[in-house]
Scaffold this motif. Structure first.
Motif, mmCIF file in Angstrom:
data_model
loop_
_atom_site.group_PDB
_atom_site.id
_atom_site.type_symbol
_atom_site.label_atom_id
_atom_site.label_comp_id
_atom_site.label_asym_id
_atom_site.label_seq_id
_atom_site.Cartn_x
_atom_site.Cartn_y
_atom_site.Cartn_z
ATOM 1 N N GLU A 34 -4.238 1.778 12.806
ATOM 2 C CA GLU A 34 -4.015 2.575 12.030
ATOM 3 C C GLU A 34 -2.830 1.819 10.938
ATOM 4 O OE1 GLU A 34 -3.844 6.124 14.011
ATOM 5 O OE2 GLU A 34 -5.636 6.852 13.364
ATOM 6 N N ARG A 35 -2.827 0.970 11.084
ATOM 7 C CA ARG A 35 -1.408 0.418 10.068
ATOM 8 C C ARG A 35 -1.730 -1.095 9.666
ATOM 9 N NH1 ARG A 35 2.988 2.846 9.672
ATOM 10 N NH2 ARG A 35 2.985 4.987 10.710
ATOM 11 N N LEU A 36 -1.242 -1.229 8.479
ATOM 12 C CA LEU A 36 -1.584 -2.542 7.867
ATOM 13 C C LEU A 36 -0.179 -3.089 7.477
ATOM 14 C CD1 LEU A 36 -4.142 -2.025 5.294
ATOM 15 C CD2 LEU A 36 -4.528 -2.711 7.333
ATOM 16 N N LYS A 37 0.066 -4.401 7.782
ATOM 17 C CA LYS A 37 1.395 -4.856 7.179
ATOM 18 C C LYS A 37 1.032 -5.744 6.036
ATOM 19 C CE LYS A 37 5.512 -7.004 8.457
ATOM 20 N NZ LYS A 37 6.232 -7.965 9.404
ATOM 21 N N ILE A 38 1.483 -5.412 4.603
ATOM 22 C CA ILE A 38 0.893 -6.480 3.568
ATOM 23 C C ILE A 38 2.209 -7.176 3.145
ATOM 24 C CG2 ILE A 38 -0.767 -4.837 2.859
ATOM 25 C CD1 ILE A 38 1.091 -4.116 0.683
ATOM 26 N N ASN A 39 2.010 -8.128 2.542
ATOM 27 C CA ASN A 39 2.909 -9.305 2.017
ATOM 28 C C ASN A 39 2.629 -9.516 0.566
ATOM 29 O OD1 ASN A 39 4.055 -11.841 1.156
ATOM 30 N ND2 ASN A 39 5.572 -11.103 2.449
ATOM 31 N N VAL A 40 3.608 -9.131 -0.449
ATOM 32 C CA VAL A 40 3.135 -9.234 -1.557
ATOM 33 C C VAL A 40 4.153 -10.275 -2.338
ATOM 34 C CG1 VAL A 40 3.072 -7.865 -4.058
ATOM 35 C CG2 VAL A 40 2.750 -6.764 -1.748
ATOM 36 N N THR A 41 3.657 -11.211 -3.200
ATOM 37 C CA THR A 41 4.779 -12.347 -3.745
ATOM 38 C C THR A 41 4.417 -12.312 -5.105
ATOM 39 O OG1 THR A 41 3.135 -14.149 -3.422
ATOM 40 C CG2 THR A 41 5.152 -13.981 -1.833
ATOM 41 N N VAL A 42 5.656 -12.227 -6.165
ATOM 42 C CA VAL A 42 5.722 -12.314 -7.574
ATOM 43 C C VAL A 42 6.367 -13.889 -7.961
ATOM 44 C CG1 VAL A 42 6.111 -11.530 -9.751
ATOM 45 C CG2 VAL A 42 5.529 -10.124 -8.009
ATOM 46 N N MET A 109 5.559 -4.443 3.433
ATOM 47 C CA MET A 109 5.618 -3.004 3.850
ATOM 48 C C MET A 109 4.396 -2.969 5.050
ATOM 49 S SD MET A 109 5.577 -1.125 0.328
ATOM 50 C CE MET A 109 6.973 -1.202 -0.977
ATOM 51 N N MET A 110 4.890 -1.760 5.726
ATOM 52 C CA MET A 110 3.735 -1.235 6.687
ATOM 53 C C MET A 110 3.267 -0.061 5.959
ATOM 54 S SD MET A 110 3.307 -2.708 9.728
ATOM 55 C CE MET A 110 3.628 -2.181 11.178
ATOM 56 N N LEU A 111 1.945 -0.002 6.036
ATOM 57 C CA LEU A 111 1.181 1.184 5.451
ATOM 58 C C LEU A 111 0.287 1.796 6.389
ATOM 59 C CD1 LEU A 111 0.469 -0.438 2.143
ATOM 60 C CD2 LEU A 111 2.117 0.609 2.526
ATOM 61 N N GLY A 112 0.094 3.224 6.288
ATOM 62 C CA GLY A 112 -0.851 3.637 6.974
ATOM 63 C C GLY A 112 -2.170 3.414 6.339
ATOM 64 N N ARG A 120 -5.088 10.599 10.609
ATOM 65 C CA ARG A 120 -4.367 11.300 11.652
ATOM 66 C C ARG A 120 -3.591 12.392 10.791
ATOM 67 N NH1 ARG A 120 -1.913 6.969 14.891
ATOM 68 N NH2 ARG A 120 -0.068 7.730 13.797
ATOM 69 N N ALA A 121 -3.411 13.476 11.385
ATOM 70 C CA ALA A 121 -2.617 14.671 10.554
ATOM 71 C C ALA A 121 -1.406 14.257 10.140
ATOM 72 C CB ALA A 121 -2.418 15.852 11.606
ATOM 73 N N GLU A 122 -0.487 13.418 10.770
ATOM 74 C CA GLU A 122 0.870 13.379 10.370
ATOM 75 C C GLU A 122 0.793 12.091 9.396
ATOM 76 O OE1 GLU A 122 -0.279 12.783 13.308
ATOM 77 O OE2 GLU A 122 1.026 11.050 14.403
ATOM 78 N N GLU A 123 -0.434 11.555 9.118
ATOM 79 C CA GLU A 123 -0.531 10.269 8.360
ATOM 80 C C GLU A 123 -1.456 10.834 6.800
ATOM 81 O OE1 GLU A 123 -1.652 6.606 9.676
ATOM 82 O OE2 GLU A 123 0.441 6.438 10.752
ATOM 83 N N VAL A 124 -1.526 12.067 6.820
ATOM 84 C CA VAL A 124 -2.354 12.600 5.777
ATOM 85 C C VAL A 124 -1.957 12.208 4.631
ATOM 86 C CG1 VAL A 124 -3.223 14.643 4.382
ATOM 87 C CG2 VAL A 124 -3.608 14.394 7.133
ATOM 88 N N TYR A 125 -0.519 12.023 4.384
ATOM 89 C CA TYR A 125 0.132 11.880 3.024
ATOM 90 C C TYR A 125 -0.087 10.627 2.429
ATOM 91 C CZ TYR A 125 3.004 8.826 6.099
ATOM 92 O OH TYR A 125 3.447 7.884 6.937
ATOM 93 N N ALA A 126 -0.677 9.708 3.405
ATOM 94 C CA ALA A 126 -1.058 8.212 2.743
ATOM 95 C C ALA A 126 -2.425 8.324 1.953
ATOM 96 C CB ALA A 126 -1.236 7.265 4.083
ATOM 97 N N CYS A 127 -3.459 9.366 2.253
ATOM 98 C CA CYS A 127 -4.528 9.573 1.580
ATOM 99 C C CYS A 127 -4.375 10.505 0.600
ATOM 100 C CB CYS A 127 -5.689 9.645 2.459
ATOM 101 S SG CYS A 127 -5.951 8.598 3.945
ATOM 102 N N GLU A 128 -3.843 11.618 0.654
ATOM 103 C CA GLU A 128 -3.745 12.629 -0.229
ATOM 104 C C GLU A 128 -2.975 12.368 -1.629
ATOM 105 O OE1 GLU A 128 -2.377 16.595 0.635
ATOM 106 O OE2 GLU A 128 -3.258 16.516 2.540
ATOM 107 N N SER A 129 -3.289 12.721 -2.621
ATOM 108 C CA SER A 129 -2.657 12.664 -3.874
ATOM 109 C C SER A 129 -1.540 13.910 -3.753
ATOM 110 C CB SER A 129 -3.342 12.827 -5.103
ATOM 111 O OG SER A 129 -3.478 13.924 -5.438
ATOM 112 N N TYR A 130 -0.279 13.448 -4.326
ATOM 113 C CA TYR A 130 0.756 14.378 -4.362
ATOM 114 C C TYR A 130 0.854 14.617 -5.952
ATOM 115 C CZ TYR A 130 1.969 14.540 0.385
ATOM 116 O OH TYR A 130 1.890 14.482 1.766
#
Ligand code: ADP
Length: 258
Positions: A34-42, A109-112, A120-130
């Motif tokens: 349920e997690r992704l590690k992404i790498n971003v370069t500029v 960054m590690m992202l849910g 999952r309940a504690e990761e709802v923030y990752a999908c919900e808009s605030y």
């Protein structure tokens, strides 16, 4: 993420001559359940940054060369904010550069994530808009860079932030217009008047809103006695520093009635 990208890309554009090149690259480094590690370069082919300058580049108000930067404008805060955001999100930001050849900034960054739409309940923030459009919070914080960081990380939440530099100002701003504010984030240690005293004075104001406005302490003191002292002064809750961005959003959701 967009705040960090904005800073890195606008710097790349600022410090690269017109015929140069800028490359933005996203890489999936690791995929767990349920997690992704992404790498971003500029990457840019611009003026570059010497090794001595690289050491200080993430410090607040640091600009490589006053004269160059003045002609490009800027505050020297962008990279410091980017560094803090990436750190708050559990990642790292690094730089590779050669003067005259160009610069590569990269961060991970590690992202849910919610591939099937069932977070999952504690990761709802990752999908919900605030989205706190139309809501205003009063931020009591004496350190400029901390104010900038909170404003930057809350930009995506569309909340209006009014900053006060000490407890006295916080009481004054609130007293001038109590109906305006939906929440107060209160640093505890501030010059002139600390957060405890400011909270007591707000709670003593005549306006009924003064009794109900949620006041949340933001402080590095996280011992039980400190939390109790915040509550005794009239605060509703407490968030530890360094700030966990998701915790800040969670508390806003909990206390700001939409
Ligand atoms: P600002 O751009 O607002 O001055 P930043 O913290 O974003 O502040 O950048 C700090 C300094 O780092 C810049 O003023 C510039 O001297 C240097 N810098 C940042 N990015 C680059 C880049 N891609 N190439 C060359 N110099 C850069």
């Amino acid at each position: 993420i967009s705040q960090v990208l904005n800073n890195l890309l606008s710097n790349a554009i600022k410090f690269t001559p017109e015929q140069g090149e800028i490359e933005l690259c996203f890489k999936l480094e690791e995929q767990q359940e349920e997690r992704l590690k992404i790498n971003v370069t500029v990457k840019d082919s611009g003026i570059g940054i010497t090794p001595e300058q690289q050491v200080k580049i993430f410090d607040a108000f640091e600009q490589v060369d006053g004269s160059i930067s003045r002609s490009y404008e800027g505050t020297g805060l962008g990279l410091s904010i980017a560094w803090n955001i990436v750190n708050l999100m559990g990642g790292e930001i690094t730089i590779e550069s050669e003067a005259g050849k160009g610069t590569v900034f990269s961060f991970n960054m590690m992202l849910g994530y919610c591939a099937d739409g069932h977070a999952r309940a504690e990761e709802v923030y990752a999908c919900e808009s605030y989205d706190f459009s139309g809501k205003t919070l009063l931020l009591a914080e004496d350190i400029d860079i901390n104010q900038e960081i909170v404003k930057a990380i809350l930009q995506e939440a569309h909340v209006n932030v009014v900053a006060a530099a000490n407890g006295r100002e916080t009481v004054q701003y609130f007293a001038e217009n109590p109906e305006k504010y939906d929440l107060i984030f209160m640093d505890v240690h501030m010059p002139e008047m600390d957060g405890y005293e400011a909270t007591r004075r707000i709670r003593e104001l005549e306006n009924p809103k003064a009794k109900t406005v949620p006041i949340i302490a933001m402080t590095a003191n996280v011992f039980k006695e400190d939390v109790e002292k915040c509550l005794a002064a009239g605060m509703n809750d407490h968030i530890g520093k360094p700030l966990d961005f998701n915790m800040v959003l969670q508390k806003m959701r909990q206390y700001i009635i939409k």
